[in-house]
Design a protein around this motif. Structure first.
Motif, PDB file in Angstrom:
ATOM      1  N   ASP A 137      13.995  32.669 -16.478  1.00  0.00           N
ATOM      2  CA  ASP A 137      13.518  34.045 -16.530  1.00  0.00           C
ATOM      3  C   ASP A 137      13.124  34.463 -15.124  1.00  0.00           C
ATOM      4  O   ASP A 137      12.145  33.959 -14.555  1.00  0.00           O
ATOM      5  CB  ASP A 137      12.321  34.146 -17.478  1.00  0.00           C
ATOM      6  CG  ASP A 137      11.882  35.576 -17.702  1.00  0.00           C
ATOM      7  OD1 ASP A 137      12.151  36.420 -16.819  1.00  0.00           O
ATOM      8  OD2 ASP A 137      11.267  35.850 -18.740  1.00  0.00           O
ATOM      9  N   ALA A 138      13.877  35.380 -14.532  1.00  0.00           N
ATOM     10  CA  ALA A 138      13.684  35.738 -13.116  1.00  0.00           C
ATOM     11  C   ALA A 138      12.286  36.265 -12.824  1.00  0.00           C
ATOM     12  O   ALA A 138      11.785  36.107 -11.702  1.00  0.00           O
ATOM     13  CB  ALA A 138      14.738  36.770 -12.700  1.00  0.00           C
ATOM     14  N   PHE A 139      11.628  36.873 -13.807  1.00  0.00           N
ATOM     15  CA  PHE A 139      10.330  37.513 -13.552  1.00  0.00           C
ATOM     16  C   PHE A 139       9.157  36.652 -13.986  1.00  0.00           C
ATOM     17  O   PHE A 139       8.002  37.063 -13.880  1.00  0.00           O
ATOM     18  CB  PHE A 139      10.282  38.882 -14.242  1.00  0.00           C
ATOM     19  CG  PHE A 139      11.309  39.847 -13.719  1.00  0.00           C
ATOM     20  CD1 PHE A 139      11.088  40.541 -12.535  1.00  0.00           C
ATOM     21  CD2 PHE A 139      12.512  40.022 -14.384  1.00  0.00           C
ATOM     22  CE1 PHE A 139      12.045  41.410 -12.035  1.00  0.00           C
ATOM     23  CE2 PHE A 139      13.472  40.889 -13.893  1.00  0.00           C
ATOM     24  CZ  PHE A 139      13.246  41.588 -12.709  1.00  0.00           C
ATOM     25  N   GLU A 140       9.442  35.431 -14.461  1.00  0.00           N
ATOM     26  CA  GLU A 140       8.385  34.536 -14.885  1.00  0.00           C
ATOM     27  C   GLU A 140       7.968  33.645 -13.725  1.00  0.00           C
ATOM     28  O   GLU A 140       8.731  33.408 -12.795  1.00  0.00           O
ATOM     29  CB  GLU A 140       8.880  33.692 -16.059  1.00  0.00           C
ATOM     30  CG  GLU A 140       7.783  32.972 -16.810  1.00  0.00           C
ATOM     31  CD  GLU A 140       6.736  33.917 -17.357  1.00  0.00           C
ATOM     32  OE1 GLU A 140       5.799  34.222 -16.608  1.00  0.00           O
ATOM     33  OE2 GLU A 140       6.866  34.347 -18.509  1.00  0.00           O
ATOM     34  N   THR A 141       6.723  33.176 -13.744  1.00  0.00           N
ATOM     35  CA  THR A 141       6.263  32.288 -12.684  1.00  0.00           C
ATOM     36  C   THR A 141       6.700  30.850 -12.975  1.00  0.00           C
ATOM     37  O   THR A 141       7.021  30.503 -14.103  1.00  0.00           O
ATOM     38  CB  THR A 141       4.729  32.309 -12.547  1.00  0.00           C
ATOM     39  OG1 THR A 141       4.150  31.737 -13.734  1.00  0.00           O
ATOM     40  CG2 THR A 141       4.212  33.713 -12.335  1.00  0.00           C
ATOM     41  N   VAL A 142       6.687  30.044 -11.923  1.00  0.00           N
ATOM     42  CA  VAL A 142       7.078  28.642 -12.048  1.00  0.00           C
ATOM     43  C   VAL A 142       6.206  27.944 -13.096  1.00  0.00           C
ATOM     44  O   VAL A 142       6.710  27.251 -13.987  1.00  0.00           O
ATOM     45  CB  VAL A 142       6.955  27.931 -10.687  1.00  0.00           C
ATOM     46  CG1 VAL A 142       7.114  26.417 -10.840  1.00  0.00           C
ATOM     47  CG2 VAL A 142       7.975  28.483  -9.698  1.00  0.00           C
ATOM     48  N   LEU A 143       4.899  28.135 -13.007  1.00  0.00           N
ATOM     49  CA  LEU A 143       3.975  27.446 -13.897  1.00  0.00           C
ATOM     50  C   LEU A 143       4.223  27.807 -15.354  1.00  0.00           C
ATOM     51  O   LEU A 143       4.272  26.945 -16.234  1.00  0.00           O
ATOM     52  CB  LEU A 143       2.532  27.766 -13.505  1.00  0.00           C
ATOM     53  CG  LEU A 143       1.430  27.015 -14.249  1.00  0.00           C
ATOM     54  CD1 LEU A 143       1.584  25.507 -14.052  1.00  0.00           C
ATOM     55  CD2 LEU A 143       0.059  27.477 -13.764  1.00  0.00           C
ATOM     56  N   ARG A 144       4.394  29.089 -15.625  1.00  0.00           N
ATOM     57  CA  ARG A 144       4.599  29.531 -17.000  1.00  0.00           C
ATOM     58  C   ARG A 144       5.949  29.055 -17.536  1.00  0.00           C
ATOM     59  O   ARG A 144       6.070  28.708 -18.720  1.00  0.00           O
ATOM     60  CB  ARG A 144       4.470  31.050 -17.086  1.00  0.00           C
ATOM     61  CG  ARG A 144       3.030  31.537 -16.894  1.00  0.00           C
ATOM     62  CD  ARG A 144       2.965  33.060 -16.846  1.00  0.00           C
ATOM     63  NE  ARG A 144       3.347  33.650 -18.113  1.00  0.00           N
ATOM     64  CZ  ARG A 144       2.500  33.903 -19.114  1.00  0.00           C
ATOM     65  NH1 ARG A 144       1.205  33.594 -18.987  1.00  0.00           N
ATOM     66  NH2 ARG A 144       2.918  34.457 -20.214  1.00  0.00           N
ATOM     67  N   CYS A 145       6.975  29.009 -16.671  1.00  0.00           N
ATOM     68  CA  CYS A 145       8.292  28.512 -17.088  1.00  0.00           C
ATOM     69  C   CYS A 145       8.205  27.069 -17.551  1.00  0.00           C
ATOM     70  O   CYS A 145       8.718  26.703 -18.615  1.00  0.00           O
ATOM     71  CB  CYS A 145       9.283  28.608 -15.919  1.00  0.00           C
ATOM     72  SG  CYS A 145      10.153  30.182 -15.792  1.00  0.00           S
ATOM     73  N   VAL A 146       7.537  26.258 -16.759  1.00  0.00           N
ATOM     74  CA  VAL A 146       7.448  24.833 -17.067  1.00  0.00           C
ATOM     75  C   VAL A 146       6.567  24.606 -18.290  1.00  0.00           C
ATOM     76  O   VAL A 146       6.900  23.811 -19.177  1.00  0.00           O
ATOM     77  CB  VAL A 146       6.929  24.057 -15.840  1.00  0.00           C
ATOM     78  CG1 VAL A 146       6.722  22.585 -16.173  1.00  0.00           C
ATOM     79  CG2 VAL A 146       7.903  24.203 -14.673  1.00  0.00           C
ATOM     80  N   ARG A 147       5.456  25.313 -18.366  1.00  0.00           N
ATOM     81  CA  ARG A 147       4.549  25.157 -19.505  1.00  0.00           C
ATOM     82  C   ARG A 147       5.252  25.558 -20.807  1.00  0.00           C
ATOM     83  O   ARG A 147       5.098  24.908 -21.846  1.00  0.00           O
ATOM     84  CB  ARG A 147       3.304  26.021 -19.274  1.00  0.00           C
ATOM     85  CG  ARG A 147       2.213  25.839 -20.322  1.00  0.00           C
ATOM     86  CD  ARG A 147       1.034  26.748 -19.999  1.00  0.00           C
ATOM     87  NE  ARG A 147       0.318  26.294 -18.806  1.00  0.00           N
ATOM     88  CZ  ARG A 147      -0.404  27.096 -18.007  1.00  0.00           C
ATOM     89  NH1 ARG A 147      -0.488  28.390 -18.279  1.00  0.00           N
ATOM     90  NH2 ARG A 147      -1.026  26.589 -16.970  1.00  0.00           N
ATOM     91  N   PHE A 148       6.036  26.640 -20.758  1.00  0.00           N
ATOM     92  CA  PHE A 148       6.764  27.109 -21.941  1.00  0.00           C
ATOM     93  C   PHE A 148       7.769  26.054 -22.415  1.00  0.00           C
ATOM     94  O   PHE A 148       7.920  25.819 -23.623  1.00  0.00           O
ATOM     95  CB  PHE A 148       7.480  28.420 -21.623  1.00  0.00           C
ATOM     96  CG  PHE A 148       8.285  28.974 -22.771  1.00  0.00           C
ATOM     97  CD1 PHE A 148       7.659  29.562 -23.860  1.00  0.00           C
ATOM     98  CD2 PHE A 148       9.669  28.895 -22.760  1.00  0.00           C
ATOM     99  CE1 PHE A 148       8.404  30.068 -24.918  1.00  0.00           C
ATOM    100  CE2 PHE A 148      10.419  29.390 -23.814  1.00  0.00           C
ATOM    101  CZ  PHE A 148       9.787  29.981 -24.898  1.00  0.00           C
ATOM    102  N   SER A 149       8.453  25.408 -21.459  1.00  0.00           N
ATOM    103  CA  SER A 149       9.451  24.398 -21.819  1.00  0.00           C
ATOM    104  C   SER A 149       8.815  23.221 -22.561  1.00  0.00           C
ATOM    105  O   SER A 149       9.395  22.679 -23.499  1.00  0.00           O
ATOM    106  CB  SER A 149      10.168  23.881 -20.570  1.00  0.00           C
ATOM    107  OG  SER A 149      10.998  24.885 -20.036  1.00  0.00           O
ATOM    108  N   ARG A 150       7.606  22.840 -22.169  1.00  0.00           N
ATOM    109  CA  ARG A 150       6.918  21.757 -22.877  1.00  0.00           C
ATOM    110  C   ARG A 150       6.596  22.174 -24.311  1.00  0.00           C
ATOM    111  O   ARG A 150       6.767  21.402 -25.253  1.00  0.00           O
ATOM    112  CB  ARG A 150       5.640  21.375 -22.126  1.00  0.00           C
ATOM    113  CG  ARG A 150       4.878  20.227 -22.794  1.00  0.00           C
ATOM    114  CD  ARG A 150       3.710  19.746 -21.940  1.00  0.00           C
ATOM    115  NE  ARG A 150       2.882  18.783 -22.658  1.00  0.00           N
ATOM    116  CZ  ARG A 150       3.143  17.491 -22.770  1.00  0.00           C
ATOM    117  NH1 ARG A 150       4.231  16.998 -22.203  1.00  0.00           N
ATOM    118  NH2 ARG A 150       2.349  16.679 -23.436  1.00  0.00           N
ATOM    119  N   GLY A 151       6.162  23.418 -24.467  1.00  0.00           N
ATOM    120  CA  GLY A 151       5.830  23.906 -25.804  1.00  0.00           C
ATOM    121  C   GLY A 151       7.027  23.971 -26.734  1.00  0.00           C
ATOM    122  O   GLY A 151       6.886  23.806 -27.952  1.00  0.00           O
TER     123      GLY A 151
END
Length: 315
Positions: free
Chosen positions: A90-104
């Motif tokens: 997601d181009a507009f998402e932050t690195v931290l939120r991208c990674v956290r979402f993938s774990r979920g």
């Protein structure tokens, strides 16, 4: 010890008649780095996509850490991390939120400490609040690795991991892959950069037209199928190779001023000295000698050419 990934008679064909995989058998050992090599369209990505549940096989079985990848899909998929060729984020998402979402996505509980350790290990912690569109291609590739590892899989697939990455970042990626292996993660990578496989892999598989044509320990493969080339720079060019040199199966370059002799480790060293003695006896003078060890790329190209040549001969 049972393989962490076991593939038996894996097949994939399409309605068009194209056969992408034709009876692949492969066992991957836990904790190894396995490089899967092959030309474009050989079936590398198809194999990965089937194991990861993205593409449905036409036949065969896959067991991931003992789980059937169809009947026990959820358990099998949780053991796998995938870094695809495409940088899909997601181009507009932050690195931290991208990674956290993938774990979920894998039903794992939130673990900020683990994510911080992972981002630091990937040199991404300083970029944790940056949006994906602000990152370089190399940094985006690192984020893809973080997303693939954040649910703590035992197997990591890297499909062309250094595509579009500069030389310096490529070296960093090699170090990262080794570090992951040291933590116990099994790495399976495809690459067009054969020097990557030569640098990193424990074992190598070569696939062509949907069939695995060789699977071997890298060093054993290079020892058995590799060899050396002796280049002899001639003082005076030759028009043709004399019949008296036929037993060495020499090659003459286009200018006629260099003879090349390929020999394997099993050849007696006397074959080289015998060749030089024969040149002296024939009055063929030379002013320079050099040798080159065959690389994994030489072996790979030779295997593909040999297979394609055999296929043409059968037609």
């Amino acid at each position: 010890m049972s393989p962490i990934l076991s593939i038996r008679d894996l097949r994939k064909s399409y309605a068009s008649g194209h056969i992408a995989l034709d009876g692949v058998d492969l066992d991957i050992r836990e904790g190894e780095i396995f490089a899967l090599l092959g030309p474009n369209g050989a079936g590398k990505t198809t194999l990965i996509n089937i194991v990861c549940g993205i593409v449905q096989a036409s036949g065969g079985t896959v067991r991931v850490a003992g789980f059937d990848h169809v009947a026990q899909y959820r358990q099998a998929r949780c053991e796998i991390g995938l870094v695809p060729q495409e940088l899909l984020t997601d181009a507009f998402e932050t690195v931290l939120r991208c990674v956290r979402f993938s774990r979920g996505l894998f039903g794992k509980p939130r673990d900020d400490a683990l994510i911080e350790r992972m981002l630091r290990a990937l040199s991404l912690w300083d970029k944790r609040n940056a949006r994906m569109l602000e990152l370089s291609g190399g940094m985006k590739r690192r984020v893809m690795i973080a997303k693939a590892l954040v649910h703590e899989p035992r197997i990591l697939f890297l499909d062309e991991p250094t595509a579009g990455v500069d030389v310096e970042l490529r070296r960093d990626m090699w170090e990262l892959v080794r570090a992951l292996r040291d933590t116990g993660v099994t790495i399976i990578l495809t690459t067009h950069y054969i020097e990557e496989a030569e640098e990193m892999a424990d074992r190598v598989g070569v696939i062509d037209k949907g069939r695995l044509i060789v699977v071997e320990d890298k060093h054993r493969l290079m020892e058995h199928m590799g060899g050396k080339t002796l280049s002899i720079r001639l003082t005076r060019p030759l028009v043709a190779i004399p019949e008296a040199l036929a037993e060495w199966h020499l090659a003459l370059n286009g200018e006629g001023d260099e003879l090349n002799y390929r020999f394997g480790r099993q050849d007696d060293a006397r074959s080289v000295s015998g060749l030089l003695a024969r040149l002296n006896a024939l009055g063929i003078d030379y002013d320079d000698l050099s040798t080159r060890q065959s690389s994994l790329e030489d072996i790979f190209v030779g295997l593909i050419h040999e297979r394609n040549g055999a296929t043409e001969a059968q037609r």
